[in-house]
Scaffold this active site. Structure first.
Site, PDB file in Angstrom:
ATOM      1  N   TYR A   1     -11.823   1.643 -14.476  1.00 43.83           N
ATOM      2  CA  TYR A   1     -11.669   0.410 -15.305  1.00 43.83           C
ATOM      3  C   TYR A   1     -11.016   0.687 -16.705  1.00 43.83           C
ATOM      4  O   TYR A   1     -11.049   1.489 -17.402  1.00 43.83           O
ATOM      5  CB  TYR A   1     -13.426   0.403 -15.972  1.00 43.83           C
ATOM      6  N   SER A   2     -10.319  -0.286 -17.042  1.00 41.90           N
ATOM      7  CA  SER A   2      -9.505  -0.467 -18.144  1.00 41.90           C
ATOM      8  C   SER A   2     -10.467  -0.386 -19.461  1.00 41.90           C
ATOM      9  O   SER A   2     -11.587  -1.237 -19.456  1.00 41.90           O
ATOM     10  CB  SER A   2      -8.565  -1.999 -18.140  1.00 41.90           C
TER      11      SER A   2
ATOM     12  N   CYS B   1      -2.162  -8.029 -16.272  1.00 42.25           N
ATOM     13  CA  CYS B   1      -3.436  -7.109 -16.037  1.00 42.25           C
ATOM     14  C   CYS B   1      -4.579  -8.148 -15.424  1.00 42.25           C
ATOM     15  O   CYS B   1      -4.619  -9.345 -16.004  1.00 42.25           O
ATOM     16  CB  CYS B   1      -4.089  -6.849 -17.172  1.00 42.25           C
TER      17      CYS B   1
ATOM     18  N   GLU C   1      -0.751  -3.872 -14.649  1.00 42.70           N
ATOM     19  CA  GLU C   1      -1.939  -3.141 -13.961  1.00 42.70           C
ATOM     20  C   GLU C   1      -2.943  -4.101 -13.470  1.00 42.70           C
ATOM     21  O   GLU C   1      -3.554  -4.866 -13.999  1.00 42.70           O
ATOM     22  CB  GLU C   1      -2.759  -2.485 -15.159  1.00 42.70           C
TER      23      GLU C   1
ATOM     24  N   TYR D   1      -5.320  -5.205  -9.838  1.00 41.06           N
ATOM     25  CA  TYR D   1      -6.317  -4.508  -9.091  1.00 41.06           C
ATOM     26  C   TYR D   1      -7.015  -5.494  -7.921  1.00 41.06           C
ATOM     27  O   TYR D   1      -6.780  -6.704  -8.364  1.00 41.06           O
ATOM     28  CB  TYR D   1      -7.358  -3.572  -9.633  1.00 41.06           C
TER      29      TYR D   1
HETATM   30  P1  FAD Z   1     -16.683  -1.360  -3.641  1.00 43.17           P
HETATM   31  O1  FAD Z   1     -17.974  -0.935  -3.429  1.00 43.17           O
HETATM   32  O2  FAD Z   1     -15.843  -0.204  -3.746  1.00 43.17           O
HETATM   33  O3  FAD Z   1     -16.075  -2.578  -2.668  1.00 43.17           O
HETATM   34  C1  FAD Z   1     -14.892  -2.744  -2.754  1.00 43.17           C
HETATM   35  C2  FAD Z   1     -14.314  -2.707  -1.417  1.00 43.17           C
HETATM   36  O4  FAD Z   1     -15.066  -4.117  -0.711  1.00 43.17           O
HETATM   37  C3  FAD Z   1     -13.003  -3.242  -1.366  1.00 43.17           C
HETATM   38  O5  FAD Z   1     -12.169  -2.033  -1.233  1.00 43.17           O
HETATM   39  C4  FAD Z   1     -12.867  -4.032   0.110  1.00 43.17           C
HETATM   40  O6  FAD Z   1     -12.925  -3.243   0.988  1.00 43.17           O
HETATM   41  C5  FAD Z   1     -14.280  -4.788   0.001  1.00 43.17           C
HETATM   42  N1  FAD Z   1     -14.032  -6.168  -0.283  1.00 43.17           N
HETATM   43  C6  FAD Z   1     -13.631  -6.591  -1.618  1.00 43.17           C
HETATM   44  N2  FAD Z   1     -13.708  -8.037  -1.702  1.00 43.17           N
HETATM   45  C7  FAD Z   1     -13.636  -8.441  -0.392  1.00 43.17           C
HETATM   46  C8  FAD Z   1     -13.792  -9.718   0.094  1.00 43.17           C
HETATM   47  N3  FAD Z   1     -13.724 -10.669  -0.557  1.00 43.17           N
HETATM   48  N4  FAD Z   1     -13.989  -9.590   1.701  1.00 43.17           N
HETATM   49  C9  FAD Z   1     -14.299  -8.410   2.133  1.00 43.17           C
HETATM   50  N5  FAD Z   1     -14.422  -7.356   1.874  1.00 43.17           N
HETATM   51  C10 FAD Z   1     -14.108  -7.020   0.512  1.00 43.17           C
HETATM   52  N6  FAD Z   1     -12.824  -3.940 -12.514  1.00 43.17           N
HETATM   53  C11 FAD Z   1     -13.306  -4.557 -13.616  1.00 43.17           C
HETATM   54  O7  FAD Z   1     -14.365  -5.356 -13.397  1.00 43.17           O
HETATM   55  N7  FAD Z   1     -12.791  -4.392 -14.749  1.00 43.17           N
HETATM   56  C12 FAD Z   1     -11.904  -3.602 -15.072  1.00 43.17           C
HETATM   57  O8  FAD Z   1     -11.431  -3.675 -16.332  1.00 43.17           O
HETATM   58  C13 FAD Z   1     -11.211  -3.007 -14.255  1.00 43.17           C
HETATM   59  N8  FAD Z   1     -10.098  -2.207 -14.530  1.00 43.17           N
HETATM   60  C14 FAD Z   1      -9.481  -1.250 -13.315  1.00 43.17           C
HETATM   61  C15 FAD Z   1      -8.270  -0.890 -13.828  1.00 43.17           C
HETATM   62  C16 FAD Z   1      -7.541  -0.195 -12.729  1.00 43.17           C
HETATM   63  C17 FAD Z   1      -6.331   0.690 -13.201  1.00 43.17           C
HETATM   64  C18 FAD Z   1      -8.034  -0.569 -11.493  1.00 43.17           C
HETATM   65  C19 FAD Z   1      -7.273   0.251 -10.508  1.00 43.17           C
HETATM   66  C20 FAD Z   1      -8.967  -1.189 -11.102  1.00 43.17           C
HETATM   67  C21 FAD Z   1      -9.735  -1.747 -12.101  1.00 43.17           C
HETATM   68  N9  FAD Z   1     -11.010  -2.579 -11.879  1.00 43.17           N
HETATM   69  C22 FAD Z   1     -11.503  -3.218 -12.681  1.00 43.17           C
HETATM   70  C23 FAD Z   1     -11.557  -2.688 -10.621  1.00 43.17           C
HETATM   71  C24 FAD Z   1     -12.612  -1.321 -10.376  1.00 43.17           C
HETATM   72  O9  FAD Z   1     -11.859  -0.298 -10.254  1.00 43.17           O
HETATM   73  C25 FAD Z   1     -13.378  -1.614  -8.829  1.00 43.17           C
HETATM   74  O10 FAD Z   1     -12.298  -1.430  -7.981  1.00 43.17           O
HETATM   75  C26 FAD Z   1     -14.159  -2.730  -8.987  1.00 43.17           C
HETATM   76  O11 FAD Z   1     -15.124  -2.767  -9.778  1.00 43.17           O
HETATM   77  C27 FAD Z   1     -14.929  -2.796  -7.389  1.00 43.17           C
HETATM   78  O12 FAD Z   1     -15.606  -1.460  -7.154  1.00 43.17           O
HETATM   79  P2  FAD Z   1     -16.974  -1.761  -6.464  1.00 43.17           P
HETATM   80  O13 FAD Z   1     -17.437  -0.246  -6.413  1.00 43.17           O
HETATM   81  O14 FAD Z   1     -18.033  -2.388  -7.099  1.00 43.17           O
HETATM   82  O15 FAD Z   1     -16.633  -2.311  -5.054  1.00 43.17           O
END
Ligand code: FAD
Ligand code: A2P
Length: 369
Positions: free
Chosen positions: A148-149, A327, A367, A369
């Site tokens: 997360y940023s 971003c 950046e 994602y």
């Molecule tokens: P997960 O449970 O990991 O689910 C994600 C997975 O669900 C995906 O990989 C995909 O397989 C599946 N999926 C997603 N959407 C769909 C869809 N529409 N249909 C079908 N499948 C789908 N997030 C923020 O909120 N704020 C930030 O500031 C932020 N900064 C980031 C900075 C960086 C450098 C990076 C790499 C990511 C950042 N993110 C940010 C994103 C964050 O890291 C997570 O990826 C995001 O919160 C989702 O994680 P999760 O565990 O909730 O989802």
């Protein structure tokens, strides 16, 4: 073997070939250079073919920074103080919604206490941290970390220098008629003050601000992509933060912000205050996709706003002191590229050549994602 006239005829026959080679060389080099004001003179001056050999290739428009120089400049930026095997357990200080009534989804501002970390978990603006959600995955293994940023400055929201804040959207999507909640984003949106959370990092050197106080900062953000920009803007314009950081920002900051609805605009009150206090240094352009339309009648995205401001924006980009930060949604990248291509064309520039130059010069920061 050859008569004198054959030799002369042969020599004459080569002249068009020699001219052709010189023409090719000149065309190749002038195509590589961009028509920034500094080099238009070089391009316009008539170059005689014979002199071409001794004319040096025009200096690159965008000064490239060597890898070694960049490494040296960022040498004291902290990274990986905490790793997944030994994360820091931070305590949640606050967790509140950033959305107004009528907004779509869930986006929260979450702050963690870092003061008991030893070694101290320090960071700078533009970095990210990792969060390891509690519980186990489908295979019974601990969840992997998500990045997360960081949305706060190194001094934290309370200016005491021992907290870190995030801006998190809960991931939600439909699959086979069922609503799926993202693991980590749901965990983060649900945690309460006092809860302990496993934190890793900090990581990332891509989104760091330049040191120069007279730099110009163009920011292109969608949704939670505002997080690093919020840290930059606080560093530039938040009075108590400025007293702390002694960084007297004198350049121009321009934020392009994409949100689905007005109620989804994040940190809006702070941004309005910064404009009121710094009208000559801060510009804020919004693209509210589900309330505004672009010229084609489609949803208004930040790339449409970029096109509207093409001339002004590229005047800024031509200035060596300008950095551009992108971003948020990965999906916006092709749209931004397309808009930058068109915007560049209007100024007689070639974006596909300019972008790598900006990147090499450490002025194009992405950046997504
Ligand atoms: P997960 O449970 O990991 O689910 C994600 C997975 O669900 C995906 O990989 C995909 O397989 C599946 N999926 C997603 N959407 C769909 C869809 N529409 N249909 C079908 N499948 C789908 N997030 C923020 O909120 N704020 C930030 O500031 C932020 N900064 C980031 C900075 C960086 C450098 C990076 C790499 C990511 C950042 N993110 C940010 C994103 C964050 O890291 C997570 O990826 C995001 O919160 C989702 O994680 P999760 O565990 O909730 O989802
Ligand atoms: P929309 O969802 O209306 O299509 P949030 O993260 O709060 O949902 O905000 C993301 C913003 O970015 C929304 O306004 C969203 O519009 C917009 N958006 C979605 N896809 C793109 C894209 N390809 N390029 C630029 N903006 C996009």
């Amino acid at each position: 073997m050859y008569s004198q006239s054959t030799v002369i005829a042969g020599g004459l026959a080569h002249i068009p070939v020699v001219i052709g080679v010189f023409y090719f060389i000149q065309k190749y080099f002038s195509k590589r250079a961009l028509s920034f004001p500094e080099d238009t003179e070089i391009k316009k001056s008539p170059v005689k073919p014979v002199e071409q050999k001794s004319v040096p290739m025009p200096a690159p428009v965008v000064k490239a920074e060597t890898k070694a120089a960049v490494k040296k400049k960022h040498a004291d930026v902290p990274v990986n103080i905490y790793r997944p095997k030994t994360p820091y357990e931070g305590t949640v200080i606050e967790n509140y919604s950033l959305l107004k009534e009528g907004a779509i989804g869930r986006v929260n501002h979450i702050t963690f206490d870092l003061k008991d970390s030893d070694p101290f978990l320090n960071y700078v603006e533009g970095q990210s941290i990792g969060i390891m959600p509690a519980g186990v995955d489908a295979n019974g293994k601990p969840h992997k970390l998500r990045l997360y940023s960081i949305a706060s400055t190194r001094h934290g929201d309370d200016f005491k220098g021992n907290t870190v804040s995030l801006c998190v959207r809960q991931l939600q999507y439909e699959k086979d008629g069922e609503t799926i909640n993202g693991v980590c984003s749901t965990y983060l949106c649900d945690i309460k003050p006092g809860d302990k959370v496993k934190i890793t990092g900090p990581v990332g050197k891509e989104m760091l601000l330049p040191d120069e106080e007279d730099a110009n900062i163009v920011m292109l953000a969608t949704g939670t992509g505002i997080a690093p920009m919020r840290a930059y803007l606080r560093r530039m314009f938040e009075p108590t933060e400025k007293e702390k950081n002694k960084w007297n920002f004198k350049g121009k900051a321009w934020l392009f912000m994409g949100a689905p609805k007005s109620a989804n605009l994040l940190y809006e009150e702070d941004l309005q205050r910064y404009i009121a206090d710094n009208p000559d240094n801060f510009k804020y352009t919004k693209a509210i996709s589900r309330e505004q339309q672009n010229t084609k009648g489609g949803r208004m995205y930040i790339q449409d706003r970029v096109l509207e401001s093409a001339n002004e924006l590229f005047n800024m980009i031509e200035d060596e002191k300008t950095h551009i930060y992108l971003c948020g949604l990965k999906g916006m990248e092709p749209g931004i590229d397309e808009a930058m291509t068109k915007a560049a064309e209007e100024k007689g520039l070639n974006w596909s050549e300019l972008r790598p130059q900006l990147k090499k010069a450490g002025r194009w920061h992405v950046e997504t994602y």
